[in-house]
Design a protein around this motif. Structure first.
Motif, mmCIF file in Angstrom:
data_model
loop_
_atom_site.group_PDB
_atom_site.id
_atom_site.type_symbol
_atom_site.label_atom_id
_atom_site.label_comp_id
_atom_site.label_asym_id
_atom_site.label_seq_id
_atom_site.Cartn_x
_atom_site.Cartn_y
_atom_site.Cartn_z
ATOM 1 N N UNK A 1 0.827 -1.204 0.000
ATOM 2 C CA UNK A 1 0.000 0.000 0.000
ATOM 3 C C UNK A 1 0.862 1.255 0.000
ATOM 4 N N UNK A 2 1.832 1.322 0.892
ATOM 5 C CA UNK A 2 2.609 2.554 1.024
ATOM 6 C C UNK A 2 3.549 2.813 -0.148
ATOM 7 N N UNK A 3 4.022 1.766 -0.824
ATOM 8 C CA UNK A 3 5.007 1.957 -1.891
ATOM 9 C C UNK A 3 4.474 1.819 -3.311
ATOM 10 N N UNK A 4 3.353 1.129 -3.508
ATOM 11 C CA UNK A 4 2.952 0.795 -4.875
ATOM 12 C C UNK A 4 1.543 1.212 -5.287
ATOM 13 N N UNK A 5 0.658 1.506 -4.350
ATOM 14 C CA UNK A 5 -0.707 1.895 -4.729
ATOM 15 C C UNK A 5 -0.692 3.347 -5.195
ATOM 16 N N UNK A 6 -1.116 3.562 -6.452
ATOM 17 C CA UNK A 6 -1.134 4.922 -6.995
ATOM 18 C C UNK A 6 -2.528 5.527 -6.960
ATOM 19 N N UNK B 1 -18.628 -3.358 -1.256
ATOM 20 C CA UNK B 1 -18.116 -2.317 -2.147
ATOM 21 C C UNK B 1 -17.001 -2.919 -2.979
ATOM 22 N N UNK B 2 -16.935 -2.533 -4.227
ATOM 23 C CA UNK B 2 -15.877 -3.019 -5.114
ATOM 24 C C UNK B 2 -14.932 -1.868 -5.424
ATOM 25 N N UNK B 3 -13.630 -2.145 -5.379
ATOM 26 C CA UNK B 3 -12.617 -1.118 -5.595
ATOM 27 C C UNK B 3 -11.658 -1.540 -6.690
ATOM 28 N N UNK B 4 -11.282 -0.596 -7.497
ATOM 29 C CA UNK B 4 -10.200 -0.768 -8.459
ATOM 30 C C UNK B 4 -8.968 -0.157 -7.809
ATOM 31 N N UNK B 5 -7.909 -0.945 -7.704
ATOM 32 C CA UNK B 5 -6.667 -0.476 -7.088
ATOM 33 C C UNK B 5 -5.574 -0.530 -8.141
ATOM 34 N N UNK B 6 -4.992 0.619 -8.434
ATOM 35 C CA UNK B 6 -3.931 0.683 -9.435
ATOM 36 C C UNK B 6 -2.579 0.684 -8.742
ATOM 37 N N UNK B 7 -1.685 -0.169 -9.250
ATOM 38 C CA UNK B 7 -0.335 -0.268 -8.715
ATOM 39 C C UNK B 7 0.638 0.428 -9.655
ATOM 40 N N UNK B 8 1.738 0.911 -9.118
ATOM 41 C CA UNK B 8 2.736 1.610 -9.932
ATOM 42 C C UNK B 8 3.589 0.639 -10.744
ATOM 43 N N UNK B 9 3.592 -0.617 -10.361
ATOM 44 C CA UNK B 9 4.355 -1.663 -11.048
ATOM 45 C C UNK B 9 3.434 -2.861 -11.268
ATOM 46 N N UNK B 10 3.726 -3.698 -12.257
ATOM 47 C CA UNK B 10 2.931 -4.927 -12.425
ATOM 48 C C UNK B 10 2.994 -5.796 -11.170
ATOM 49 N N UNK B 11 1.898 -6.463 -10.861
ATOM 50 C CA UNK B 11 1.841 -7.308 -9.680
ATOM 51 C C UNK B 11 2.962 -8.318 -9.609
ATOM 52 N N UNK B 12 3.308 -8.909 -10.761
ATOM 53 C CA UNK B 12 4.373 -9.904 -10.775
ATOM 54 C C UNK B 12 5.707 -9.310 -10.323
ATOM 55 N N UNK B 13 5.915 -8.016 -10.582
ATOM 56 C CA UNK B 13 7.164 -7.344 -10.218
ATOM 57 C C UNK B 13 7.244 -7.118 -8.702
ATOM 58 N N UNK B 14 6.117 -6.785 -8.087
ATOM 59 C CA UNK B 14 6.150 -6.447 -6.657
ATOM 60 C C UNK B 14 5.836 -7.624 -5.741
ATOM 61 N N UNK B 15 5.563 -8.801 -6.313
ATOM 62 C CA UNK B 15 5.217 -9.950 -5.478
ATOM 63 C C UNK B 15 6.257 -10.238 -4.403
ATOM 64 N N UNK C 1 -1.929 -16.343 -6.312
ATOM 65 C CA UNK C 1 -2.265 -15.034 -6.873
ATOM 66 C C UNK C 1 -2.226 -15.100 -8.393
ATOM 67 N N UNK C 2 -3.100 -14.333 -9.023
ATOM 68 C CA UNK C 2 -3.041 -14.105 -10.460
ATOM 69 C C UNK C 2 -3.301 -12.628 -10.687
ATOM 70 N N UNK C 3 -2.564 -12.039 -11.579
ATOM 71 C CA UNK C 3 -2.718 -10.616 -11.883
ATOM 72 C C UNK C 3 -3.411 -10.493 -13.221
ATOM 73 N N UNK C 4 -4.582 -9.838 -13.223
ATOM 74 C CA UNK C 4 -5.376 -9.677 -14.431
ATOM 75 C C UNK C 4 -5.940 -8.266 -14.499
#
Length: 118
Positions: free
Chosen positions: A37-42, A72-86, A98-101
Motif C-alpha cells: 500500500x505505502x510503496x505501490x498503490x497509486x 463495495x468493489x474497488x479498483x486499485x492501481x499499482x505503480x508496477x505490475x503485480x508480478x514485479x512487486x510480489x 495469486x493471479x494478476x489480471x
C-alpha cells in the motif's frame, strides 16, 4: 473454506470506526502487506457509488450457510505490475495463489466461466 477451488477478490469486513476507503486500505495491507500500500498503490477508485447487497445461499454443500452483506468493489492501481512487486508482499495465509489480471480480462473470464468464481 467457503468456496474451495474457486477464485475471489480479496475482501474485508468494515469495522465500526472505518469509512469505505479505510477498509479498502486495511484490506490491501492485511492481504498483501503494508509495503504494497505505502510503496505501490497509486490510486483507488470505488467501482460502485453505493454498496451492493451480496446474498448467497450455499445449501447443503456448506452446512446450509447463507452469506448476506453489503459489498463495495474497488479498483486499485499499482505503480508496477503485480508480478514485479510480489517479492515485496507478505501474502495473507488465506490466499493460496495469486493471479494478476486487468479488469477486462477478469470480466471476460467471469462471462466465460462463472463457476470459477466464488
Amino acid at each position: 473454506v467457503t468456496c474451495p477451488n474457486t477464485w475471489t477478490p480479496p475482501g474485508e469486513h468494515t469495522r465500526a470506526y472505518e469509512n469505505p476507503i479505510q477498509t479498502a486500505q486495511r484490506g490491501i495491507e492485511e492481504e498483501f502487506g503494508e509495503l504494497v500500500f505505502s510503496n505501490y498503490v497509486t490510486q483507488m477508485i470505488s467501482l460502485t457509488e453505493n454498496p451492493l447487497f451480496y446474498y448467497r445461499d450455499y445449501g447443503n454443500e456448506n452446512s446450509n450457510r447463507i452469506d448476506q452483506q453489503l459489498t463495495s468493489l474497488w479498483y486499485v492501481q499499482l505503480s508496477e505490475p503485480g508480478e514485479v512487486i510480489e517479492e515485496s508482499m507478505s501474502i495473507d495465509m488465506e490466499n493460496t495463489k495469486l493471479m494478476w489480471r486487468s479488469l477486462p480480462e477478469v470480466a471476460k473470464w467471469i462471462d466465460d466461466k462463472p463457476a470459477d468464481f466464488c
